[in-house]
Design an enzyme around this catalytic site. Sequence first.
Site, PDB file in Angstrom:
ATOM      1  N   ASP A 116     -23.113 -16.126  41.930  1.00  0.00           N
ATOM      2  CA  ASP A 116     -23.420 -15.993  43.351  1.00  0.00           C
ATOM      3  C   ASP A 116     -24.943 -16.016  43.464  1.00  0.00           C
ATOM      4  OD1 ASP A 116     -23.108 -15.255  46.164  1.00  0.00           O
ATOM      5  OD2 ASP A 116     -23.934 -13.326  45.515  1.00  0.00           O
ATOM      6  N   ASP A 173     -22.264  -9.903  43.522  1.00  0.00           N
ATOM      7  CA  ASP A 173     -22.537  -8.509  43.895  1.00  0.00           C
ATOM      8  C   ASP A 173     -21.975  -8.107  45.246  1.00  0.00           C
ATOM      9  OD1 ASP A 173     -24.363  -9.809  45.650  1.00  0.00           O
ATOM     10  OD2 ASP A 173     -25.578  -7.992  45.697  1.00  0.00           O
ATOM     11  N   ASP A 214     -17.735 -11.573  47.248  1.00  0.00           N
ATOM     12  CA  ASP A 214     -17.495 -12.077  45.896  1.00  0.00           C
ATOM     13  C   ASP A 214     -16.293 -11.428  45.236  1.00  0.00           C
ATOM     14  OD1 ASP A 214     -19.899 -13.607  46.011  1.00  0.00           O
ATOM     15  OD2 ASP A 214     -21.050 -11.834  45.474  1.00  0.00           O
TER      16      ASP A 214
END
Length: 844
Positions: free
Chosen positions: A513, A739, A743
């Site tokens: 991410d 995080d 996600d």
Amino acid sequence: MTDTTDTCTLCDLPIRGDPVTADDDANGDGAASQSETDATDAAGETFCCRGCLEVYRTLGDADPEAVSADDLEDASDGDADRRDVPEDAETAFLAVDGMHCTACEAFLETTARAGEGVYDAEASYTTEMLKVSYDGSKTDEEALAESVSRLGYRASVPEVGTAAAEEERFGRDELRTVLGVLGAMSVMMIYVLFLYPSYLGIYSESFLYEPATHVIVFVPIPLLSTIVVFLVGYPIVRSAYVSLRAGTPSMDVLIAGGALASYAYSMYVVATGGVVIYFDVAVAIVAVVTLGDFVQRRVKRRALGSIGDLDFDRVRSARVRDAAGTHEVDVDALEPGDEVVVKRGERVPLDGTVVDGEAAVDEALVTGESVPETRGPGDAVIGGSVATDGRLVVRVGERAASTYDRLLAQLWNVQSGSGGTQRLADTIAALFVPFVLALALVVAGGWLLTGAPVREALTIGVSVLVVSCPCSFGLATPVAVAAGVSRAADDGVLVTNTDAVASLADVDVVAFDKTGTLTEGRMRVTDVAVDDATERDVLRYAAAIEREANHPVADAVVGHADERGVRTSGERTLASDGGAAVTDGATDDGDAAADSLRVADFEERRRGAIGTVDGARVLVGHPDLFAGEDWTVPGAVSRAVTSAQDDGAIATVVGWGGRARGVLAARDTPRDDWRETVEALARDGREIVVVTGDDQSRVSQFEAHPDVADVFAGVLPQAKAAVVERLRGAEGTVAMVGDGTNDAPALAAADLGVAFASGTELATEAADATVTEGGLRSVRRLFGIATTTRSRVRQNFAWALGYNVITLPLAALGLVDPLLAAIAMAASSLLVVANSARSYRLDE
């Protein structure tokens, strides 16, 4: 915006609003050409977001369903038992105490489905939770919990947001473990003082027949052994029972079989006046397994928690506006078309459309988009997002659903599956357990047929069971993993899913991410451009206005002003004209500033704010705001705005006196070691991919890195898990590093999910490992630890198998009695522990 019930071609999730198609591609030269070999023609297909379209173009040839089936073998066969669940069914997540293995899942599911009003039930040993779909008019959560609380299982409705239920469950396990260890130690003490010396010839056998000795030895040992085997070992015995009832014998069948056989045989010997007893074997087996279970559960509970506790941020109530006024109702009572009032700092309860008001809406928790977007009448808003400033009135959409709730449901679906190591253990058990049980019966029967006494035949049969007791099998993975977990903790990583870490050293793809992972997750001003003004004046005026706003860019502007010694954080008092008088604090050289800033008539505008600072009208915000206010924008300012936007930054224009004077470029800055991390992982032969909810303009620096294979921008949170599946289908084993809450499903769906502790709680709950310190460096170290751990697990399994190949024939031939079998079993387990505890040697 048009509502539709179409589903995305890539992720099969409902499409909110207008679908994205290949014809809508605004990229000009087309991302479809980025990989002509792998790209798929997306013409005619519909997608929920542009990110899904680009993923489909790049990886559309892969069939994640086929790969999933191949990886999970027949694990999906259980879906055949799933029932159809009506759309209006209610869902309950129950915490279940007493789940001991995957056989418990089948038993609890069968029990729950038999209840009145229950449509379907899914149990997860991994999370110790039971998900039940039911008819709310016929039953409720409390009744469901009561219906499945039997045979030692205790189901309860989790106390959301508290640790009370978890502490109670942990306390019972702790008490059982202490009783097991103390009971086993007491039994072994008597053996050491009286029985072992007699068996070894140090004492004569007649010593054991003396009345005093007989009372001291043969009264407490059976009593203590009974407590250990049937009270402490109850979960093991129950697990063996339910696994046999479910038709999937587990390792607990052999553990319980060995303990019960030793116990029963010893009771028979005591009852018939004998002195050669094997209670020590029974209590040792139960105590060792109980202690191992306790350690494993402690790590798992500390790390995983429960799905029921994951909804800490769900909106429970809403403020409805109707003809009678404004009143508060439960979110479950909201209907499509209801209008709800969302004040500053509150979460939007359900997906819908703004009908009144304007506010900057922070969707980072759900979408991963790092910058709040201003939403006004006619704009769609996502359930779970936060109105950071202003007030909104939102009309609930036709589906009356929250994106955040859908993320929770998706997280359950991907997180509750069995891991690779657990499936391996189950496969071994399914073959090994029936074989050993049959062997023990055949051996005992064979010796009887050869004319051996009943006691001797039973002793040999018990020896076969005891010597095959799979303690070394059971310790092969958890002990090696425990060592890896300890080492990872030293390196700043809390490992939460032992299966993933033990089996995923050969990761093929690492998907990162962006926001909060490769970047710091907060905006910073990186450049200041001025025209007809000084940089200090631009910062002074901008910070004075932005201090009144609630927005990440505003925080970045104020923070940058503070760093440069242009402070506006001094004592704030109400000005006579209704504004706020703000006195500058100390500058960076320690001298007090001579001037004070007076902010009056502060107003928040769409994409900006305006106010009067020391008599000057100051405007701060998006470049379009200046055009709307008919303020002059010099060419130098326009060029600075274009340059900042082309570089992926957010351009904030500052002006006073009817003219733009400067531009502040803010961006979410990358972590210092992101390049080192990408390069290190790529050197090991892994493919690096970036998956983010941010738009394409903010990922250019990652796309430019030669070791980054693909960057998928604009991917909605619901689709991230589908992207992971598609990557697995195209490339192999996938690790996801992220995080945010957005996600969480992708972290859970990946073969290995790694979250940062600085992210949201939902993400860390879904991940297999959580980085608590060390940043991306700890991510690199984790891969080395996983490689070493997997190697040691394989070594342990090889030793455990070799041990059984050697000792089982010896026991069947009568060359190993139960005592020697117990010693051999203990020696095997010690070797496994010693191999697992060896120090780690890792390269930086």
